[in-house]
Design a protein around this motif. Structure first.
Motif, mmCIF file in Angstrom:
data_model
loop_
_atom_site.group_PDB
_atom_site.id
_atom_site.type_symbol
_atom_site.label_atom_id
_atom_site.label_comp_id
_atom_site.label_asym_id
_atom_site.label_seq_id
_atom_site.Cartn_x
_atom_site.Cartn_y
_atom_site.Cartn_z
ATOM 1 N N UNK A 75 0.824 -1.217 0.000
ATOM 2 C CA UNK A 75 0.000 0.000 0.000
ATOM 3 C C UNK A 75 0.856 1.263 0.000
ATOM 4 N N UNK A 76 2.097 1.128 0.492
ATOM 5 C CA UNK A 76 2.973 2.304 0.536
ATOM 6 C C UNK A 76 3.732 2.519 -0.757
ATOM 7 N N UNK A 77 3.531 1.645 -1.723
ATOM 8 C CA UNK A 77 4.109 1.928 -3.037
ATOM 9 C C UNK A 77 5.132 0.934 -3.544
ATOM 10 N N UNK A 78 5.471 -0.082 -2.741
ATOM 11 C CA UNK A 78 6.427 -1.093 -3.219
ATOM 12 C C UNK A 78 5.733 -2.024 -4.211
ATOM 13 N N UNK A 79 6.460 -2.500 -5.222
ATOM 14 C CA UNK A 79 5.875 -3.451 -6.175
ATOM 15 C C UNK A 79 6.495 -4.838 -6.067
ATOM 16 N N UNK A 80 7.823 -4.877 -5.852
ATOM 17 C CA UNK A 80 8.515 -6.172 -5.893
ATOM 18 C C UNK A 80 9.410 -6.324 -4.669
ATOM 19 N N UNK A 81 9.292 -7.463 -4.006
ATOM 20 C CA UNK A 81 10.187 -7.740 -2.883
ATOM 21 C C UNK A 81 11.289 -8.698 -3.328
ATOM 22 N N UNK A 82 12.541 -8.246 -3.182
ATOM 23 C CA UNK A 82 13.676 -9.126 -3.463
ATOM 24 C C UNK A 82 14.381 -9.407 -2.140
ATOM 25 N N UNK A 83 15.205 -10.467 -2.130
ATOM 26 C CA UNK A 83 15.794 -10.776 -0.834
ATOM 27 C C UNK A 83 16.927 -11.752 -0.855
ATOM 28 N N UNK A 84 17.361 -12.035 0.340
ATOM 29 C CA UNK A 84 18.474 -12.956 0.536
ATOM 30 C C UNK A 84 17.903 -14.317 0.905
ATOM 31 N N UNK A 85 18.746 -15.332 0.864
ATOM 32 C CA UNK A 85 18.215 -16.697 0.958
ATOM 33 C C UNK A 85 17.330 -16.974 2.167
ATOM 34 N N UNK A 86 16.141 -17.257 1.886
ATOM 35 C CA UNK A 86 15.202 -17.945 2.766
ATOM 36 C C UNK A 86 14.178 -18.452 1.767
ATOM 37 N N UNK A 87 13.413 -19.448 2.107
ATOM 38 C CA UNK A 87 12.483 -19.962 1.089
ATOM 39 C C UNK A 87 11.664 -18.812 0.507
ATOM 40 N N UNK A 88 11.604 -18.765 -0.807
ATOM 41 C CA UNK A 88 11.000 -17.594 -1.447
ATOM 42 C C UNK A 88 9.512 -17.432 -1.101
ATOM 43 N N UNK A 89 8.860 -18.552 -0.761
ATOM 44 C CA UNK A 89 7.437 -18.420 -0.395
ATOM 45 C C UNK A 89 7.263 -17.767 0.982
#
Ligand code: BGC
Length: 741
Positions: A285-299
């Protein structure tokens, strides 16, 4: 006489400048760079796709499904969005689910000069070259988005990523950023401009809450991002790790929704920095579209299963999810990742790209001192040269924490000299100092850590002996000192300006035995070189300077290239002179308040009358230039007009050379507090030996505005302004007074 020639002649007559000079000037006008807007023509197709997608498929596009991709929908022909780091060139391929290198053999790339070097060229055309060249490489690796450029303001010289960023000055920053973005995106790829915003330190970057007053935010920290969006039409932006005014930047409604989208009209996608997201519904809601990250299960990402649950629980509607998916699809169409078969194919690690890297490197080298014309090296009678220092052979394409490049070509300074020197000159190489780190609190040899490298600042007797012998037995000595990308690194800031590994002691020992010692710094950020700069005749500044860095440096040392780089930041005498340190507002703990306000970099030094070691915009040449009295086209301007500043510069030496004409503005008797002066225009110009060039720099009157916090608008104060013209922030005594009505 045709119209164009008539006007040129009339103008030349009026301004008393020979027509020839007018024509020469024309060829020097830097191009206007303007990006292509995201097109709405795909909207029907996007709507058609959306109705066919399941909620799971939509959510799959909003988070990483590997380290550098987000989910696609194969059955509908939607590809994964494929990203690559970063500022030094296209990063090597890593595993899908860890930072481990993928071990491929086809992911070698060109290593481009770091952004600090690019900024030091003061040449926006080279920023376009950089973007265009690396954009080609990105396509050759079949990627859609480059996590670059990195354009945070250099607030403190100690910032671990100073080398990765451009400058302390918002104007230079935006003038280099826009062409870089346009060049990149001309290749059917997205630039991801990072790190938005107010991300100026590595210490506590995961949580530190940055407090900046609104005027400072607008005048210093946002202009390059704003220009990247409005002029460069950047298709994506990366949200930063830290907090700004209490909210994480990847869930900061003010920055992402209000400023970026509502005010600036950003239509692209906002990608999080890696593991910089902390909430599910709030971040979206604050404007982010895509979350990227470091290793943890992507789900387990915030925008994965948790988002699915939130939709099911009615905390956020599927319609809102659609909005983010639409944005991503629109950019994928825009860069022809789908719906087209004429996408740029690209090429990688070609000779042409190495030459692009060379051109940037060659213009980035800054000559800081050159007493008695010690440089360029006069090889007459020179039989041997001592090349001393670990930095003569150190490679920087990879190193430290953060993105590097796997490359087949990185010419080191020693190799560069070997390539360029005649075989009759003997090179006596000695390592001089050892790059050594300590395991924390143990005194034992160790590796660099995320907490910041602890260096062993002690010389090795045998290495010193070897260096001293080499210097003694050679006609000339060149010490390659400075730092490297293990020491200057992401995730930690430097503790001081001191040269690591006891280099200063070594340099002094070398100078003692060979007074004809030249010091070459290879570094990405200021260091304390006050003492040693008094000991050598010549001081050259190079950078983490890409695949061809060593060749470019050797060409400068030997005079095949006349140096034309200018410092993109202020080199302080003492760290306490720098604004963030003078105001004791770095690094903060949970919170950091930028107490120096708008007085960042030279703005502080000039306003507070603090003498820097080397000022912003400074850099020598092997030739000399004289500036005639500058003029403006008028004396009085209205707010919507353009100021045209003209100055004729003459190359008064014997070598062709490039000079950077710089125009700074100040406002006497301003109703608000202002910096003593601010950069408002510049132009790099080539002048042949003995010849003059007329340089004309256009400054829109609106660029003289300050940000009025009461009206929330940029405001041009009426009255008198002084324009200072010269070739650095401290050598610009040619003044013109103008009036704004
Ligand atoms: C950095 C980004 C980078 C990302 C992916 C982060 O730690 O801050 O600049 O693009 O990692 O490597």
């Amino acid at each position: 006489m045709n119209k164009a020639i008539y006007f040129a002649a009339a103008f030349a007559f009026l301004t008393n400048v020979p027509l020839k000079a007018q024509n020469q000037y024309k060829s020097n006008i830097s191009k206007m760079y303007q990006g292509k807007e995201i097109n709405n023509k795909f909207d029907k197709e996007i709507a058609r796709l959306l109705v066919q997608m399941t909620l799971e498929e939509k959510i799959g596009m909003l988070h990483g499904n590997s380290m550098f991709t987000t989910g696609g929908v194969e059955r509908l022909g939607i590809p994964e969005l494929k990203m690559a780091d970063g500022p030094l060139g296209v990063r090597e391929e890593i595993s899908r689910d860890s930072w481990a290198p993928a071990g491929l053999t086809n992911d070698f790339a060109t290593y481009y000069p770091a952004a600090g070097a690019l900024a030091a060229t003061w040449n926006p055309n080279l920023a376009y070259t950089f973007g265009n060249s690396v954009g080609q490489e990105l396509r050759a690796r079949d990627k859609d988005m480059l996590l670059s450029p990195a354009i945070n303001i250099v607030r403190t010289p100690l910032g671990g990523r100073t080398y990765e960023y451009m400058t302390e000055d918002p104007f230079l920053n935006k003038k280099m950023t826009v062409p870089m973005v346009v060049g990149l995106q001309d290749n059917d790829v997205m630039a991801c401009v990072k790190h938005f915003a107010a991300n100026n330190q590595e210490t506590n970057r995961d949580f530190v809450d940055v407090q900046i007053d609104e005027r400072t935010l607008r005048e210093i920290y946002l202009p390059a991002f704003e220009a990247a969006v409005k002029e460069g039409k950047a298709y994506s932006i990366m949200g930063a790790y830290n907090k700004f005014r209490g909210e994480y930047l990847c869930e900061n409604d003010y920055m992402l929704n209000k400023v970026l989208r509502d005010e600036w009209g950003f239509k692209g996608v906002v990608v999080s920095d890696w593991a910089a997201v902390h909430t599910t519904v709030k971040s979206l809601k604050s404007g982010l579209d895509i979350e990227m990250g470091t290793p943890k299960p992507f789900n387990e990402f915030f925008l994965a299963d948790k988002l699915l649950a939130a939709v099911k629980a009615g905390e956020i509607s599927e319609k809102e999810i659609d909005l983010h998916v639409e944005r991503i699809l629109r950019t994928l169409f825009q860069v022809k990742a789908m719906g087209a078969n004429d996408r740029v194919k690209g090429s990688i690690a070609t000779e042409a790209h190495y030459q692009d890297a060379y051109k940037i490197a060659a213009e980035s080298v800054v000559l800081l001192k050159n007493d008695n014309n010690a440089l360029p090296l006069n090889l007459n009678g020179i039989k041997s040269i001592a090349v001393i220092g670990n930095n003569a052979t150190k490679k920087n394409a990879l190193g430290g924490f953060g993105a590097g490049v796997k490359t087949k070509r990185e010419v080191t300074p020693l190799e560069g000299l070997k390539n360029r020197l005649p075989s009759s000159v003997k090179i006596n190489y000695a390592e001089g100092y050892l790059e050594r780190y300590e395991e924390k609190n143990t005194g034992k040899l160790g590796d660099i850590t995320l907490n910041g490298p602890v260096t062993i600042d002690k010389l090795d007797d045998a290495k010193v002996q070897e260096a001293v012998e080499a210097a003694k037995n050679s006609d000339i000595a060149i010490v390659f000192a400075g730092s490297n990308r293990d020491y200057e690194t992401e995730a930690s800031d430097r503790r001081s300006l001191k040269l690591p590994f006891a280099q200063e002691e070594l340099i002094k020992k070398v100078v003692e035995v060979n007074p004809k010692t030249i010091l070459v710094m290879v570094a990405g950020a200021p260091f304390d070189i006050k003492d040693i700069s008094t000991k050598t005749n010549a001081l050259v500044w190079s950078w983490f300077n890409g695949s061809e860095g060593g060749n470019a440096l050797a060409d400068v040392i030997l005079g095949n290239v006349n140096p034309s780089g200018k410092l993109p930041w202020t080199m302080p005498v003492d760290i306490k002179d720098s604004p963030a340190h003078a105001t004791n507002s770095f690094p903060g703990d949970k919170t950091v308040e930028y107490k120096e306000g708008i007085l960042v970099g030279y703005r502080w030094f000039d306003t507070k009358k603090v003498e820097p070691l080397y000022p912003f915009g400074y850099g020598l040449s092997y030739t000399t230039f004289s500036f005639e009295k500058p003029t403006t086209d008028k004396k009085v301007y209205q707010e919507n007009e353009m100021i045209s500043v003209s100055v004729s510069i003459k190359n008064t030496g014997k070598l062709d050379g490039k000079e950077v004409v710089q125009v700074y503005a100040s406002k006497p008797d301003s109703k608000v507090s202002r910096a003593a002066q601010e950069l408002k225009g510049f132009q790099k110009v080539l002048a042949k030996a003995g010849k003059s060039e007329l340089v004309t720099i256009k400054i829109p009157v609106k660029d003289l505005a300050f940000y009025n916090v009461d009206t929330k608008k940029w405001e041009v104060e009426k009255g008198k302004y002084i324009l200072h013209v010269g070739n650095s922030s401290r050598n610009n005594n040619q003044q013109i007074s103008i009036n704004i009505h």
